[in-house]
Design a protein around this motif. Structure first.
Motif, PDB file in Angstrom:
ATOM      1  N   GLU A  83      65.450  59.679  66.374  1.00  0.00           N
ATOM      2  CA  GLU A  83      66.112  60.752  65.634  1.00  0.00           C
ATOM      3  C   GLU A  83      67.609  60.449  65.542  1.00  0.00           C
ATOM      4  O   GLU A  83      68.306  60.420  66.557  1.00  0.00           O
ATOM      5  N   ALA A  84      68.092  60.238  64.322  1.00  0.00           N
ATOM      6  CA  ALA A  84      69.512  59.931  64.127  1.00  0.00           C
ATOM      7  C   ALA A  84      70.397  61.054  64.649  1.00  0.00           C
ATOM      8  O   ALA A  84      71.528  60.810  65.095  1.00  0.00           O
ATOM      9  N   TYR A  88      72.579  61.246  67.937  1.00  0.00           N
ATOM     10  CA  TYR A  88      73.814  60.483  68.103  1.00  0.00           C
ATOM     11  C   TYR A  88      74.891  61.031  67.172  1.00  0.00           C
ATOM     12  O   TYR A  88      74.615  61.802  66.259  1.00  0.00           O
ATOM     13  N   PRO A 110      75.896  56.590  64.915  1.00  0.00           N
ATOM     14  CA  PRO A 110      75.094  55.453  65.386  1.00  0.00           C
ATOM     15  C   PRO A 110      75.257  54.194  64.531  1.00  0.00           C
ATOM     16  O   PRO A 110      75.363  54.260  63.309  1.00  0.00           O
ATOM     17  N   ASP A 168      77.057  53.825  69.835  1.00  0.00           N
ATOM     18  CA  ASP A 168      77.550  55.111  69.352  1.00  0.00           C
ATOM     19  C   ASP A 168      78.916  55.332  69.973  1.00  0.00           C
ATOM     20  O   ASP A 168      79.253  54.715  70.988  1.00  0.00           O
ATOM     21  N   ALA A 220      73.834  53.197  61.001  1.00  0.00           N
ATOM     22  CA  ALA A 220      72.443  53.645  60.938  1.00  0.00           C
ATOM     23  C   ALA A 220      72.397  55.064  60.390  1.00  0.00           C
ATOM     24  O   ALA A 220      73.105  55.947  60.870  1.00  0.00           O
ATOM     25  N   ARG A 221      71.517  55.268  59.384  1.00  0.00           N
ATOM     26  CA  ARG A 221      71.400  56.571  58.737  1.00  0.00           C
ATOM     27  C   ARG A 221      69.964  57.065  58.856  1.00  0.00           C
ATOM     28  O   ARG A 221      69.039  56.262  59.024  1.00  0.00           O
ATOM     29  N   PRO A 222      69.755  58.373  58.755  1.00  0.00           N
ATOM     30  CA  PRO A 222      68.379  58.872  58.779  1.00  0.00           C
ATOM     31  C   PRO A 222      67.536  58.170  57.712  1.00  0.00           C
ATOM     32  O   PRO A 222      67.960  58.017  56.560  1.00  0.00           O
ATOM     33  N   PHE A 271      65.015  54.882  62.086  1.00  0.00           N
ATOM     34  CA  PHE A 271      65.685  56.167  62.303  1.00  0.00           C
ATOM     35  C   PHE A 271      65.090  57.219  61.375  1.00  0.00           C
ATOM     36  O   PHE A 271      64.751  56.949  60.227  1.00  0.00           O
TER      37      PHE A 271
END
Length: 261
Positions: A96-97, A100, A103, A142, A240-242, A260
């Motif tokens: 789960e993004a 953080y 991230p 992060d 990093a993205r959802p 993610f």
């Protein structure tokens, strides 16, 4: 140098920022006198608190292990942080993004130790003798500092900006692979976003692990059999993205995935 009271206050702030997902202003801007000793003590305050509540150290990570990053930070050696068992993430379990703040992922050749390392006198030969296997790895980094606006003491205090790690399934014995010549390619959603080679880490990742063993010895810590060591990234860090799906491929070492949501 900071007082113990201020160190405790800053450790509290970082812990709260991680817990509540609200980033804080850079420590170095607010406390210009903070030094590396302060920063490691702040990091250790939070690690000890987590150990007191049941967390377990399973290894360490090395940061600032490329010449470019050291020049950017104005330092002449890497830094380090702790890897806890609760920080492990898995290839087949999406992350789960929202856990953080900011991230990013980094591509690393992980070391799995099969024997304890010496402390202050650890050599590269000691590292190779103690390493049972190399493993493909992605480190999830992060920052609890706003917008990654970090100085050296910010990142050290913040557990060297570490947040998670995942190891791929493959294991290769040190004698079966040239650790300095592993090409790595990172894709995000099937698009190549970073490429590098393992010798981006101080010319040889083994040097980073030997440095780490000597460095942590000064804090009364030893690298033990079973520990995982992440020596530093082969590539630049990627946001990093959802919904992002990452895949890192290492020549001769296999691959590792991280998704993610």
């Amino acid at each position: 140098m900071l007082s113990d009271a201020v160190r405790t206050e800053l450790a509290d702030e970082l812990a709260r920022a991680e817990r509540e997902k609200v980033a804080i202003d850079p420590l170095v801007a607010r406390y210009p006198d903070i030094d590396v000793v302060d920063a490691y003590e702040i990091q250790l305050l939070n690690i000890r608190r987590r150990l007191d509540t049941g967390a377990r150290v399973v290894g360490h990570k090395v940061g600032l292990s490329s010449e470019a990053m050291q020049r950017m930070m104005g330092v002449d050696e890497p830094d380090y942080g702790h890897l806890l068992a609760e920080m492990e993430v898995y290839e087949d379990v999406p992350v789960e993004a929202g856990r953080y703040l900011f991230p990013r992922v980094e591509v690393e050749v992980g070391f799995v130790l099969g024997a304890d390392l010496p402390g202050a006198d650890c050599t590269e030969a000691d590292v190779l003798a103690a390493t049972v296997a190399f493993a493909p790895a992605i480190e999830l980094i992060d920052s609890r500092i706003k917008d990654w606006n970090i100085g050296l003491c910010d990142t050290i205090s913040d557990n060297a900006s570490s947040a998670g790690y995942v190891l791929g399934a493959q294991r290769v014995a040190p004698g079966d692979l040239d650790i300095k010549g592993i090409d790595a390619v990172l894709t995000r959603n099937d698009e190549v976003v970073a490429e590098g080679r393992s010798d981006a880490v101080l010319g040889d990742p083994v040097i980073a692990v030997a440095w780490l063993a000597r460095k942590v010895a000064s804090f009364g810590v030893r690298l033990k059999a079973g520990d995982i060591v992440l020596p530093g990234s082969c590539t630049r860090a990627i946001d990093a993205r959802p919904g992002d799906k990452f895949h890192a491929e290492f020549a001769g070492l296999g691959s590792v995935r991280l998704q993610f949501v």
